[in-house]
Every structure is written in C-alpha cells, then in structure tokens.
Motif scaffolding. Structure first.
Motif, PDB file in Angstrom:
ATOM      1  N   PRO A  34      13.923 -10.378  52.180  1.00  0.00           N
ATOM      2  CA  PRO A  34      12.368 -10.280  51.761  1.00  0.00           C
ATOM      3  C   PRO A  34      12.384  -9.670  50.354  1.00  0.00           C
ATOM      4  O   PRO A  34      11.311  -9.765  49.654  1.00  0.00           O
ATOM      5  CB  PRO A  34      11.734  -9.496  52.874  1.00  0.00           C
ATOM      6  N   HIS A  35      13.395  -8.739  50.019  1.00  0.00           N
ATOM      7  CA  HIS A  35      13.443  -8.186  48.727  1.00  0.00           C
ATOM      8  C   HIS A  35      14.419  -8.704  47.688  1.00  0.00           C
ATOM      9  O   HIS A  35      14.680  -8.332  46.757  1.00  0.00           O
ATOM     10  CB  HIS A  35      14.190  -6.511  48.955  1.00  0.00           C
ATOM     11  N   LEU A  36      14.415 -10.051  47.888  1.00  0.00           N
ATOM     12  CA  LEU A  36      15.279 -10.955  46.939  1.00  0.00           C
ATOM     13  C   LEU A  36      14.856 -10.992  45.537  1.00  0.00           C
ATOM     14  O   LEU A  36      13.779 -11.203  45.224  1.00  0.00           O
ATOM     15  CB  LEU A  36      15.423 -12.479  47.419  1.00  0.00           C
ATOM     16  N   GLU A  37      15.644 -10.544  44.611  1.00  0.00           N
ATOM     17  CA  GLU A  37      15.270 -10.782  43.395  1.00  0.00           C
ATOM     18  C   GLU A  37      15.048 -12.292  42.724  1.00  0.00           C
ATOM     19  O   GLU A  37      15.627 -12.972  43.340  1.00  0.00           O
ATOM     20  CB  GLU A  37      16.107 -10.050  42.378  1.00  0.00           C
ATOM     21  N   THR A  38      14.028 -12.542  41.704  1.00  0.00           N
ATOM     22  CA  THR A  38      13.724 -13.550  41.161  1.00  0.00           C
ATOM     23  C   THR A  38      15.088 -13.948  40.120  1.00  0.00           C
ATOM     24  O   THR A  38      15.643 -13.168  39.686  1.00  0.00           O
ATOM     25  CB  THR A  38      12.604 -13.872  40.393  1.00  0.00           C
ATOM     26  N   VAL A  39      15.287 -15.172  40.015  1.00  0.00           N
ATOM     27  CA  VAL A  39      16.225 -15.649  39.069  1.00  0.00           C
ATOM     28  C   VAL A  39      15.814 -16.672  37.892  1.00  0.00           C
ATOM     29  O   VAL A  39      14.922 -17.241  38.359  1.00  0.00           O
ATOM     30  CB  VAL A  39      17.533 -16.486  39.840  1.00  0.00           C
ATOM     31  N   ALA A  40      16.632 -16.807  36.984  1.00  0.00           N
ATOM     32  CA  ALA A  40      16.388 -17.619  35.694  1.00  0.00           C
ATOM     33  C   ALA A  40      16.664 -19.033  36.203  1.00  0.00           C
ATOM     34  O   ALA A  40      17.988 -19.141  36.078  1.00  0.00           O
ATOM     35  CB  ALA A  40      16.797 -17.060  34.511  1.00  0.00           C
ATOM     36  N   ALA A  41      16.196 -19.954  36.641  1.00  0.00           N
ATOM     37  CA  ALA A  41      16.755 -21.487  37.124  1.00  0.00           C
ATOM     38  C   ALA A  41      15.664 -22.463  36.815  1.00  0.00           C
ATOM     39  O   ALA A  41      14.345 -22.104  36.538  1.00  0.00           O
ATOM     40  CB  ALA A  41      16.985 -20.937  38.576  1.00  0.00           C
ATOM     41  N   ASP A  42      15.973 -23.521  37.160  1.00  0.00           N
ATOM     42  CA  ASP A  42      15.372 -24.867  37.134  1.00  0.00           C
ATOM     43  C   ASP A  42      15.137 -25.068  38.575  1.00  0.00           C
ATOM     44  O   ASP A  42      15.866 -25.388  39.450  1.00  0.00           O
ATOM     45  CB  ASP A  42      16.207 -25.926  36.440  1.00  0.00           C
ATOM     46  N   ALA A  43      13.642 -24.689  39.046  1.00  0.00           N
ATOM     47  CA  ALA A  43      13.445 -24.776  40.406  1.00  0.00           C
ATOM     48  C   ALA A  43      13.724 -26.423  40.950  1.00  0.00           C
ATOM     49  O   ALA A  43      14.181 -26.398  42.072  1.00  0.00           O
ATOM     50  CB  ALA A  43      11.908 -24.782  40.685  1.00  0.00           C
ATOM     51  N   GLU A  44      13.603 -27.391  40.329  1.00  0.00           N
ATOM     52  CA  GLU A  44      13.808 -28.983  40.782  1.00  0.00           C
ATOM     53  C   GLU A  44      15.080 -28.977  40.887  1.00  0.00           C
ATOM     54  O   GLU A  44      15.492 -29.585  41.951  1.00  0.00           O
ATOM     55  CB  GLU A  44      12.983 -29.695  39.332  1.00  0.00           C
ATOM     56  N   LEU A  45      15.985 -28.535  39.837  1.00  0.00           N
ATOM     57  CA  LEU A  45      17.419 -28.760  40.128  1.00  0.00           C
ATOM     58  C   LEU A  45      17.932 -27.922  41.321  1.00  0.00           C
ATOM     59  O   LEU A  45      18.735 -28.530  42.018  1.00  0.00           O
ATOM     60  CB  LEU A  45      18.191 -28.542  39.100  1.00  0.00           C
ATOM     61  N   LEU A  46      17.463 -26.620  41.553  1.00  0.00           N
ATOM     62  CA  LEU A  46      17.849 -25.874  42.543  1.00  0.00           C
ATOM     63  C   LEU A  46      17.509 -26.525  43.927  1.00  0.00           C
ATOM     64  O   LEU A  46      18.261 -26.382  44.825  1.00  0.00           O
ATOM     65  CB  LEU A  46      17.293 -24.341  42.321  1.00  0.00           C
ATOM     66  N   HIS A  47      16.395 -27.062  43.894  1.00  0.00           N
ATOM     67  CA  HIS A  47      15.803 -27.905  45.129  1.00  0.00           C
ATOM     68  C   HIS A  47      16.580 -29.094  45.463  1.00  0.00           C
ATOM     69  O   HIS A  47      17.226 -28.999  46.501  1.00  0.00           O
ATOM     70  CB  HIS A  47      14.352 -28.425  45.047  1.00  0.00           C
TER      71      HIS A  47
END
Length: 605
Positions: A485-498
């Motif tokens: 629940p405390h996971l940090e956000t990342v700089a990523a492409d949501a579509e590619l990661l999906h």
C-alpha cells in the motif's frame, strides 16, 4: 597462389640458410668480443689497483718522512711544553707540502686542533676530527678521503703518521689528489678509457665526473647517460657492468665496468666510482659487415628464387589466376563472370564447374530474394497475430456476457452493458494502438514517461482477465494480490507497462492448464519498485530459463515466442531488468525491477 607458394619456398630456403650462417658467425663473434673485453677490463683494473697502491705507498713514505723530520720534531717538543703557542707554525704546512710535492698537508695536535693547514690555512685552531681516528690510522696504509677545501671538495689519497715527541704526539695528515693527472698515469689500451665519478651529494651531477682526455672539459658526451650506472653502484657498493648508449649510432656505445672506491672506517663510505669504458665500435662495425654480406648473399639467393619459381610456375598458375580473378568478380557482385574453358584436363573441368556454379547462383539469388520477402511478411504476420490475440479473447468474453445479459431483466442488462461497453471501448482502443505500432514494421515505441502507480496498473490487468480466470469450461485459477500500500510511483509508460504485465499473466495462465494460483506482488526495494508474477505450474528447466526471453523461442505448441521477448523489451526501455526463478514442479516467478527514475513531480501527468 601456387606461384607465390613456390617463390616463398625457394626464398625461405635461401633466407633460412643465410640467416643461420649469419647468426652462427654473429654469436661466435659476440662471444669472442666479450672474452676479449673481459680480459682487457680485468687487466686495466689490475693496473689501476697497482697504481693506486703505488701512489698510496708513496704518499705514506712522504708523510712518514715529514713526521720524522727535524723541523716537525722541534715543533712537537715546543708544543708539549706548558702554555705552548702554535702561532709560529701557521705557514709550516704550506711550505712543507710544496717541498714534498703533496697536495694536502695538515699538522694536528693530540687533542684534534689544527696547527697548520696547507690546503686551507684558515682552518688554523679548528678541530680536525676525533683523536681516536688519527691514532688508529697512524700506522695504517693510505686510504681515500673527501677533503673539504675553502670553496670546493676534493678527493684524495691520504696517509696519517705521528710525531711522538713527549707525551702529546703531533699528527701529520698528508695526501695527493685523485684527479685527471692520476688517471692519465694509467696506460690505456686502444678503445678503452677510465673516468672517475666523485660521490658527493644525493643526486647525479655532471660536474663530479672527471675525464682525463684533453677535449672532455671535465665531462663526457651526454654524461647523463651514466646516471643509471652510478645509481646502481651507489645502492649496491659492488662492481657493476652497464651498456651505455651515447647516441642512436651503435658504434658510439660503450660497456662500462664500474668499481666502487670506499673510504676508511667501519662504515666504509662510497667516496668515488672508477668507470672503465670499453668501446664497442670494433664489434659493431664487424657485425655491420657480417649483416651486409648476409644481405648481399640473401638478396642474390632470393632473386634467383624469383626467377626459378616464375619459370616453373608460369604455365601452371596462369589458368588458376584467371579462375581466381573470376571468383573475385563474383564476390564483388558480378554474377555473370565466366572463365574460358581451355582443354579437358583438371583445370578445364574446374573452369566448366565454375561457369555452371555461377549460372546456378543467379537462379538461387532470385529465389532467395523472393523467400526473404515472404519471410519478412510472415514475421510481421506472426508479430501482429500475437499482439492481437491477447485483447481479442476478452472482447469475445465481453460480447458473450452481453448476449447472456440480454436474456435477463432490463436493469441487469443495463448494468452489464455499461461495464461491458467500457471494456469494449478500452480494448478496441488498445487494438488500434497495436495496429498503429505494427504499421511501423514491429518497431517498439519509446516509452512516454508519466507518473504511474504500479498497483493501479496491476489492478487494471486483473480486472481485464477476471472473467477469463473464472471462465466456464476450464480449470479455475485463483488470483492473489499482495500489493504494497505504500508503493512509490515510478516514471513509466502506463500502456506499455500494462502490456508487459498482461503478457506475464497470460504466460502464467498457459502454464496452469489444470488450474492453480496466480500471485501478483509489489514492494519497494531500495531505489527500485519490484513486481512479481508467480504461478504454480509445472515450472521450467535450467535450459528453458536461459532461453526464455529469446525471440521466437517457446515451449508451447501454440506459442509464437514473442510474448516474453516483448516484456523484456518493455522493461529494458524503462531502464529496468527482468529475471526468472523456476524449477521443475515448483512453479515459475518472473521478477521485474523498475527504478523510480525521474522525480514523479517533474514527469508529465
């Protein structure tokens, strides 16, 4: 080429013969020269030591004569009286040194005070040294000593004698310089010379090098070349030999034999170094003559070998050269090259085979180009089919759900319709994106970074495949989420990661045809965000783990082998890494590590 091989064989035979003879003669000459050099150096060293001892004995005799002279005896008697005055003897040492031809002479009282000094009169009344050292040296032979002068330091051969009149003896210290005149007295053989380096100071100095030759001016050519030899003797205090290169001309080289000259006392300080040089001009010139003769003989032999090989190989090599030229043309792209067939011998058959080969190559070239074009389209079709298959199945299930919902109440249908519409629109948009990307011939797009919450991406993937996980007619696969629940956000492409996570989920589902558990986990690990996708399937072998990310490699009957390769490409484009942990019968876990990268506040939302 046969002609070149034949030429090489003749030339190599001549060359090796000449080299063997030249090396044998050179080695014999070198050994003879070294023996001669050692003998001459040994003779010169013996002569130097003989001259050194003779000069020492002469200095000792002169100092002894001064110590027993009537004038020194009267001085000793007067100085033994109470409150004696040494002033009247201020000039005695200088006068006596001139009469006895000594460069250094001092009279010293028993308490070490200088009475008179020929080399430095101003030392009158100053202490010369420890009385014990005078007493120990009074009966010894001559020794080397550095003598301090008014404006310099000189190296000399000294002797000490005592005038023992009364209770307090008077010591006489006399000596001669060890300089050019001393070295000039040594009879030098042709090609040899002697130099003297006075060891003063911590570093090598050119002005301390004494050369008795008239044109040396106190030094030798580039005297710094002697520095390594001098430093070596300073460290070891042992005789050392060294080859000195004065210039680029080998005839100017000299082999120097360095002899350390030590002083008296327990410490035996290094006072000077005798350098005996032996010129290598005679040896170098002789070696040059041997090499010149070897080159002349070798050149003549090689010329003869060229003539013989050319005559022997002309008729054989010309057809082969034509064939080689035609082969080079084919290699350069001229597929129409041909060779004239002359005769029915082996070379004629070879030329005919070459012509048939080029004709067949032209036909194969056309067929190969057609096959490559077909293979390229097939590869594109495989990639497109793989990418389109993933969203099509959820679309099919969604439509089937709509059909079944149509038979229910309007209120239930309306609710299913709204949810299914969103799913259909999302997957249709996904299909449009896939088709657009494959229009660029399967080139994967660069990630468009934005602030992404990985837990939301994983929940979206699970929602997409929820119906497929519980589809009727197949074994049930339960899905467990263990999201930090405390996971940090990342700089990523949501579509590619999906897309990457979807491929891992599909891979896990295929690995559990009889059902099982799919676990999706996230956690923070240092500066990385970790995603794990685990299944309880049959697992992989060590060989399969090594090749699992290789494009087109698959262990499934219906797989294309692109899914995991695409996942690895996506992770790599995000600057992360992916690895697999698996064993037979223990399931498989894929671990993705993504760096948080850019500050999420600075990434476009």
């Amino acid at each position: 080429m046969f002609r070149r091989k034949l030429l090489a064989m003749f030339a190599l035979t001549v060359f090796l013969s000449v080299v063997a003879v030249a090396l044998l003669v050179s080695e014999v000459t070198r050994r003879a020269f070294e023996r001669s050099e050692d003998e001459r150096t040994s003779a010169l060293v013996t002569q130097f030591r003989r001259e050194f001892n003779r000069q020492g004995e002469d200095v000792a005799r002169r100092v002894q004569a001064i110590a027993t002279s009537e004038e020194v005896s009267r001085m000793a008697v007067k100085l033994n009286r109470p409150q004696a005055d040494a002033g009247p003897y201020f000039e005695l040492a200088k006068t006596t040194a001139e009469n006895t031809r000594l460069d250094f002479l001092e009279f010293v009282e028993s308490d070490g005070i200088i009475i008179s000094s020929a080399q430095w009169p101003a030392k009158f009344g100053y202490p010369e040294g420890a009385v014990g050292s005078f007493a120990a040296a009074a009966d010894q032979s001559a020794f080397l000593k550095q003598e301090e002068l008014q404006d310099a330091t000189a190296l000399g051969l000294f002797a000490v004698r005592a005038a023992r009149v009364g209770e307090r003896p008077v010591y006489v210290i006399g000596g001669r310089r060890l300089d050019k005149s001393f070295l000039s007295g040594i009879d030098m053989p042709a090609g040899m010379r002697a130099l003297l380096y006075q060891n003063r100071g911590e570093r090598f100095a050119v002005e301390l090098l004494v050369d008795p030759s008239e044109n040396a001016g106190g030094s030798v050519r580039p005297a710094w070349a002697l520095e390594p030899l001098v430093d070596a003797v300073r460290q070891s205090k042992e005789e050392t030999s060294w080859l000195v290169h004065w210039s680029g001309d080998g005839a100017e080289d000299e082999v120097f034999h360095a002899i350390p000259l030590l002083g008296a006392g327990k410490e035996r300080p290094l006072l000077a170094i005798l350098l005996i040089g032996n010129s290598r001009r005679t040896y170098v010139e002789l070696m040059r003559k041997i090499r010149s003769a070897a080159l002349m003989v070798g050149g003549g032999g090689i010329l003869l070998a060229i003539l013989l090989s050319s005559w022997a190989a002309a008729r054989v090599t010309r057809p082969v050269e034509q064939l080689a030229h035609a082969a080079r043309e084919v290699a350069e792209g001229n597929w129409n090259a041909r060779v004239d067939v002359l005769g029915d011998d082996e070379l004629g058959q070879l030329a005919d085979s070459f012509n048939r080969m080029t004709t067949e190559l032209l036909g194969q070239k056309e067929r190969l180009m057609q096959a490559e074009r077909v293979a390229a389209w097939r590869e594109l079709a495989r990639r497109l089919a793989h990418e389109l298959k993933n969203p099509l199945f959820p679309l099919q299930l969604t439509v089937e759900n709509l059909v079944r919902a149509r038979q229910q109440t309007p209120e239930q249908f309306e609710e299913v319709f709204r949810e299914s519409s969103r799913t259909l629109l999302a997957e249709i948009a996904n299909l449009k994106g896939i088709v657009g990307r494959f229009s660029e011939f399967s080139k994967m797009p660069q990630p468009k970074l934005q602030r992404v919450q990985v837990n939301e991406v994983i929940r979206g993937v699970v929602q997409l495949f929820q119906a497929q996980l519980e589809a009727p007619g197949r074994a049930k696969i339960s899905c467990e989420l263990q999201l930090d629940p405390h996971l940090e956000t990342v700089a990523a492409d949501a579509e590619l990661l999906h897309r990457a996570v979807s491929n891992l989920v599909l891979n896990a589902m295929d690995a559990m045809p009889e059902g099982g558990t799919l676990s999706l986990r996230t956690r923070n690990e240092g500066s990385n965000v970790v995603i794990e996708a685990a299944d309880t399937g049959a697992g992989l072998t060590a060989e399969e783990c090594e090749r699992i990310f290789t494009p087109y490699y698959t262990s499934k009957a219906h797989g294309t082998g692109l899914g995991l390769a695409i996942v690895q490409s996506v992770v790599s484009d995000h600057g992360g890494r992916i690895r697999v942990q698996s064993a037979r019968g223990r399931g498989t876990t894929f671990v993705i590590e993504l760096g948080r990268g850019l500050d999420p506040e600075r990434v476009a939302g």
